[in-house]
Design an enzyme around this catalytic site. Structure first.
Site, PDB file in Angstrom:
ATOM      1  CG  ASN A   1      -1.981   1.059   1.177  1.00 60.25           C
ATOM      2  OD1 ASN A   1      -1.882   2.003   0.401  1.00 60.25           O
ATOM      3  ND2 ASN A   1      -2.994   0.934   1.997  1.00 60.25           N
ATOM      4  CG  ASP A   2       1.824   2.897   3.679  1.00 60.45           C
ATOM      5  OD1 ASP A   2       0.735   3.430   3.400  1.00 60.45           O
ATOM      6  OD2 ASP A   2       2.061   2.356   4.768  1.00 60.45           O
ATOM      7  CB  VAL A   3       5.899   0.577  -1.282  1.00 63.68           C
ATOM      8  CG1 VAL A   3       6.554   0.324   0.048  1.00 63.68           C
ATOM      9  CG2 VAL A   3       5.059  -0.597  -1.703  1.00 63.68           C
TER      10      VAL A   3
END
Lengths: 476, 112
Positions: free
Chosen positions: A402-404
């Site tokens: 997600n964050d990457v």
């Protein structure tokens, strides 16, 4: 033969350096680990059996260490438990294991200091002045070892989900005061030592204990790898203190080597997330995320897709890139994803994996996991090499990451991850995100990528979803 | 001032060692692909298990009636060994996965 023990220590030290060097290359890494282990074995043999005792007349003989039975018994117990734990643990639990074993090393250093302290203040020696170097080594080993032990245990608890985050306002100031208090207690203790007074010694242990808790508790779970790496280098320094104390070069060299290598590794990890070490340690991450998230949440609608459509899309693609994340590890989906890869390759699709430096919970976590399911090493492409390839990619399959892949890292200066390099998945023709729900990722922020018109969401457990894709591929 | 100079003078070899090892550590890790960071951290973790040597030294010299030192030293050797063995085994398990697979078809029909 007098210096046989020194020779064994020397070989041990060389083993550590050469081993660590070899571990830096994928081809020789495994052998490197064995070389380091062999170095350790030589050093242990040296300390157990080859203590040279001068007879005062120019000669002398080797002496086996005292309490040999006890020592061998303890080594046997440690070997048995250590092997059992290390062999049984699942690949996804590796970060926790590193933390646990690191804590054991810290505890060992602290225990050594406790015994040495009792030696210093015993009635026979109390009258003599304590050599400053000796004293400093004992106290440093005690403090660093205790902090490392407690800190590692907290990190272990956090990674295995037993402990949550714990913050209160002004915590960094409290931590600073605690640190000063520890140094103060250690200073007072030097004076008290001459009187055989241990009060300040135990006060130092207590304070270091509390500091270890305060140090790690506020740091977010996503930052645990950085913390473990830092604590790892702490334990190295604690071990080096022991080397200083006993004038034991193999302990000194091994300890400092790990202390220095661990520090660099910590800095490299921080860089991969584009954050400073200080920022990580103060536990600022996620603090402002609620505000940042709210603005994006209303951004648009999410498009849900079905496994059948995705399967067809991938079958007729020329190039598919898989972006694995922690969700893949949690779902134990590494074998299914490999199966999917093999099937697509059989259809003539070019499949690669894009590895973000901090995907999963540790750098290299994804590589280890995918290698477990026999994904070929050259299919794993690091971020800087894979980013230019996205434009020529038909389908990107984001599995539990997600964050990457959050474009907010580039576009939204108010986002807590702003500035972190990300995988440019939005350049590809189609993005399929496998996700359990619309819940935000570890950093606790919304991901506007999901609202991108090119992006389709396939909800469900990563392993189930991938299995569905595999089944659909067999049919179409 | 004298105290500091004496301290340096007495421990000069070890101070040289420390400084050199700091640079060796930096050199060793500086150019490693991020793929190997986790195994490397784990390997380094095992290496600082060398603190076990210290625990063996203290337990080895504990007098047989000094039960406190024996108990603490015994525990120290156990946890030190845990660090060493656990560290190396975990690292080996991680690195085992990097081994090269035999290429498909290479073994079939090649020998005859």
């Amino acid at each position: 033969m007098k210096h046989l023990q020194e020779l064994l220590y020397l070989l041990g030290s060389v083993g550590f350096i050469v081993g660590l060097k070899m571990m830096g290359k994928p081809d020789s890494a495994r052998k490197g680990n064995l070389v380091a282990a062999a170095g350790m074995a030589l050093a242990v043999i040296g300390v157990l059996f080859f203590n040279w005792v001068d007879d005062g007349a120019g000669g002398g003989s080797f002496e086996i260490t005292g309490n040999l039975g006890l020592i061998l018994g303890a080594i046997a117990v440690g070997t048995l438990i250590g092997t059992l734990i290390a062999k049984k643990v699942k690949m996804t639990k590796m970060p926790e294991m590193v933390s646990l074993f690191n804590g054991m090393g810290g505890l060992c250093a602290a225990l050594i200091s406790i015994i040495e302290w009792r030696g210093i203040i015993s009635p026979e020696t109390a009258a003599e002045a304590i050599p400053l170097g000796h004293y400093l080594a004992i106290m440093a080993g005690l403090i660093i070892g205790t902090v490392s032990f407690i800190g590692s245990m907290v990190a272990w608890g956090k990674l295995s989900g037993k402990l949550g985050d714990f913050r209160f306002p002004g915590q960094q100031y409290i931590n600073m005061i605690m640190l000063l208090a520890i140094l103060g207690a250690a200073y007072m203790n030097y004076g008290a030592a001459a009187e055989g007074n241990s009060l300040y010694f135990y006060l130092t242990i207590g304070l270091a204990f509390i500091y270890g808790l305060l140090f790690v508790f506020p740091i977010g779970g996503a930052d645990m790898p950085v913390v473990i790496s830092l604590l790892n280098s702490f334990t190295g320094v604690a071990a080096a203190c022991g080397g200083f104390l006993y004038h034991n070069n193999v302990m000194l060299m091994g300890g400092i080597l790990v202390g220095s290598a661990g520090t660099i590794l910590t800095v490299v990890m921080c860089k991969a997330m584009n954050r400073s070490l200080l920022n990580v340690l103060l536990g600022n991450f996620g603090g402002s995320s609620a505000a940042a998230g709210a603005t994006n949440a209303s951004g648009g609608t999410v498009r849900e897709v079905q496994a059948t459509d995705v399967a067809i899309m991938m079958k007729y693609a020329n190039k598919v890139i898989v972006v694995p994340g922690y969700g893949l590890a949690v779902a134990q989906a590494q074998h299914v994803v490999h199966e999917l890869e093999t099937m697509l390759e059989a259809e003539g699709v070019d499949v690669k994996y894009a590895i973000h430096p901090v995907a999963g919970r540790m750098p290299g976590h994804m590589n280890v996991l995918l290698a477990e399911s026999n994904v070929s090493y050259d299919k794993l492409v690091e971020m800087e090499h894979v980013n230019p390839e996205f434009a020529a990619t038909d389908v990107v399959l984001v599995v539990g990451a997600n964050d990457v892949v959050n474009p907010a890292a580039k576009t939204d200066p108010s986002s807590p991850i702003y500035g972190m390099p990300i995988l440019d998945v939005e350049n590809s023709k189609q993005i399929i995100v496998l996700k359990r729900s619309m819940k935000s990722g570890y950093a606790g922020i919304e991901n506007e990528l999901f609202f991108n018109p090119k992006c389709g969401m396939l909800f469900g457990d990563a392993k189930d979803s991938l299995q569905k894709l595999v089944n659909e591929l067999k049919v179409v | 001032m004298d105290a500091i100079l004496n301290f340096i003078g007495e421990n000069i070899t070890m101070i040289y060692l420390i400084i050199l090892m700091v640079f060796v550590g930096i050199e060793l890790i500086g150019h490693v692909p991020s793929v190997l960071h986790t195994p490397l951290m784990s390997g380094a973790n095992a290496i600082h298990g060398v603190v076990l040597i210290g625990a063996i030294i203290v337990l080895g010299k504990a007098a047989s009636d000094d039960y406190f030192s024996i108990a603490i030293g015994f525990l120290g050797v156990i946890v030190g060994t845990l660090n060493v063995i656990g560290g190396f085994v975990v690292t080996d398990r991680m690195l085992e996965m990097f081994k090269k697979k035999p290429k498909a078809g290479e073994n079939k029909g090649g020998s005859k």
